[in-house]
Design an enzyme around this catalytic site. Structure first.
Site, PDB file in Angstrom:
ATOM      1  N   CYS A   1      56.860  58.920  73.666  1.00  0.00           N
ATOM      2  CA  CYS A   1      57.589  59.216  74.905  1.00  0.00           C
ATOM      3  C   CYS A   1      58.389  60.496  74.723  1.00  0.00           C
ATOM      4  CB  CYS A   1      58.559  58.085  75.238  1.00  0.00           C
ATOM      5  SG  CYS A   1      57.762  56.482  75.385  1.00  0.00           S
TER       6      CYS A   1
ATOM      7  N   GLY B   1      54.213  61.795  77.604  1.00  0.00           N
ATOM      8  CA  GLY B   1      54.013  60.533  78.308  1.00  0.00           C
ATOM      9  C   GLY B   1      53.849  60.746  79.793  1.00  0.00           C
TER      10      GLY B   1
ATOM     11  N   ASN C   1      62.252  56.680  72.155  1.00  0.00           N
ATOM     12  CA  ASN C   1      60.927  57.150  71.770  1.00  0.00           C
ATOM     13  C   ASN C   1      60.617  56.591  70.388  1.00  0.00           C
ATOM     14  OD1 ASN C   1      58.553  58.620  71.314  1.00  0.00           O
ATOM     15  ND2 ASN C   1      59.684  60.354  70.481  1.00  0.00           N
ATOM     16  N   GLY C   2      59.519  55.860  70.267  1.00  0.00           N
ATOM     17  CA  GLY C   2      59.151  55.293  68.970  1.00  0.00           C
ATOM     18  C   GLY C   2      58.615  53.895  69.127  1.00  0.00           C
TER      19      GLY C   2
ATOM     20  N   TYR D   1      49.180  67.539  66.589  1.00  0.00           N
ATOM     21  CA  TYR D   1      48.684  67.265  67.931  1.00  0.00           C
ATOM     22  C   TYR D   1      49.771  67.187  68.993  1.00  0.00           C
ATOM     23  CZ  TYR D   1      46.891  64.635  71.883  1.00  0.00           C
ATOM     24  OH  TYR D   1      46.579  64.235  73.144  1.00  0.00           O
TER      25      TYR D   1
END
Ligand code: SF4
Length: 466
Positions: A2, A29, A102-103, A246
């Site tokens: 995210c 996201g 986020n995670g 990426y």
């Protein structure tokens, strides 16, 4: 995976800055997005499924008043898409707590069960809700945000970068002790922004201050705008290598290492492995692999070409909900440029091969465009093991490199030759202490068999990507 951002200011409302930040974090996201702001003990909330650009009107932004706010772009890695749009909000005595995460927590199911046993009524199946419940419970008890977050960090395990605020108190942020997911701080005059990627700070014109360090807890007082920080614990750094390879934008800096420069270095690493090949043109799979492909072409002194054109109005294959729609999306997403590849030996560079089906389709497209021979180069080494820390990589049985040799993968994707960067190439290119668990099975935080099972079942109930 995210994208998160929190801003605190003493002069102007933060909604426009949050909105532009979400646009620059969109690659992290695309399922859903949300902004929550606060003014005079009142929260202003807008959350919606879909892209940030389509989700907020000018009127929405005007209604999102307040000089403190948090925003979130959602890419679901646990739970279902619909019940977990963030930022999350929870009542806590007089003050509400707002949080964006986020995670991925690897002990989520244990924590969820124990909270329910304690009488908490959890309304989603998302791990971020566990974090906000634990903070609320501890904050009501201690009235001290640092003590509360330290306690929470002693309970939760996994990857987490979090920003949030306590209404009428201030902005907080914390990052897991291994620093798996990124988090940076920016400053403009007295205002602070804390976000997933430094590219956001450029966009909203904040100076990059520094990374939030692994295990660090930050609190910025709403009235004084004084920033205070403490460390929960020192652990071995294990930054996710995939952020450089990426996920992050090339403009971003993570722990001082430029994503762009890391990708250039991967191009040089691939060049060493391809120096004896006869190649007419090197092309990237747009867009992530472009930097690497340009450097590969420069180092080999081979023509660089745009042999695949991306339809910019179609979403990333990475986050499409089902196998069927992923394939059909790729059909409309990429087109071969016959003028660039016809009758040529083409080397196509991509950032990774996950399930192999996308790579196979790309090679089919290049052959359809008339290529004489196709060499496939991946800047990520074979991905053999799942990620339990928030990157949605499918289960082990779906990862092509966990079941096939490199030669078998080459045959499956239909390449004439297949080249991978190595784990040493990744380490040399990024020059940081890394998590490479999806490549080497060395997980920096132990994942129990029960958590692995939970992960597999969760994936089966949801979707995959290629
Ligand atoms: S397992 Fe792979 S994708 Fe997941 S955090 Fe580690 S390096 Fe990143």
């Amino acid at each position: 995976m995210c994208g998160i951002i929190g801003i605190i200011d003493n002069q102007e409302d933060v909604s426009y800055k949050l909105y532009y930040s979400l646009i620059f974090l969109q690659h992290r996201g695309q399922d859903a997005c949300g902004i929550v702001t606060s003014e005079n003990n009142k929260l202003y909330v807008k959350k919606k499924n879909g892209l940030a650009l389509d989700s907020f009107s000018e009127d929405d932004l005007k209604l999102l008043v307040g000089k403190i706010g948090v925003a979130h772009n959602r890419y679901s890695t646990t739970g279902s898409i619909n019940d977990n749009t963030q930022p999350l909000i929870i009542n806590s005595n007089k003050n509400k707590i707002v949080l964006a995460h986020n995670g991925n927590l690897i002990n989520y199911s244990d924590l969820h069960s124990s909270l329910e046993k304690d009488g908490c009524f959890l309304t989603t199946d998302v791990d971020s809700e566990v974090i906000i419940y634990l903070i609320r419970r501890q904050y009501e008890f201690t009235k001290d945000i640092f003590e509360s977050i330290k306690f929470v960090m002693s309970k939760i395990k996994g990857a987490y970068s979090v920003v949030g605020f306590i209404e009428d108190k201030g902005l907080f942020a914390f990052r897991d002790p291994n620093g798996i997911r990124p988090l940076v701080i920016g400053k403009k005059e007295k205002s602070y922004a804390i976000t997933s990627e430094s590219v956001v700070l450029q966009t909203i014109d904040y100076d990059f201050l520094r990374d939030v360090e692994p295990g660090e807890i930050i609190f910025i007082n709403k009235d004084t705008l004084e920033l205070k920080s403490t460390k929960f614990e020192i652990s071995k750094n294990a930054y996710c290598m995939f952020e450089w390879v990426y996920f992050s934008r090339p403009e971003s800096l993570i722990q001082g290492r430029s994503v762009y420069k890391a990708r250039l270095a991967l191009g040089t690493a691939l060049a060493k492995r391809l120096k004896d090949e006869e190649i007419d043109v090197i092309i990237p799979v747009p867009d992530t692999a472009r930097t690497c492909a340009i450097k590969l072409a420069q180092d080999l002194n081979v023509n660089y070409g745009e042999g695949l054109i991306k339809n910019r109005y179609v979403g990333r294959t990475f986050i499409m909900p089902t196998n069927k729609s992923r394939i059909s999306t790729l059909n409309v997403k990429l087109n071969p440029v016959i003028g660039a590849i016809k009758d040529k030996v083409v080397c196509v560079v991509d950032d990774s091969i996950v399930r192999g089906s996308t790579s196979r389709r790309i090679i089919e497209l290049i052959r359809k465009g008339g290529a004489k021979k196709v060499i496939f180069a991946s800047s990520c080494p074979p991905i053999k093991y799942p990620c339990y820390y928030g990157i949605d990589m499918s289960t082990e049985e779906e990862l092509i490199a966990s079941n096939k040799t490199i030669e078998e993968i080459r045959v499956f994707i239909g390449a004439d030759k297949l080249i991978y960067a190595t784990i040493d190439d990744i380490k040399d290119a990024i020059k940081k202490d890394l998590c490479c668990a999806c490549l080497n099975n060395k997980y920096p935080i132990e994942v129990s068999d029960q958590s692995k099972l939970f992960f597999i079942n969760d994936k089966k109930n949801r979707w995959v990507y290629g």
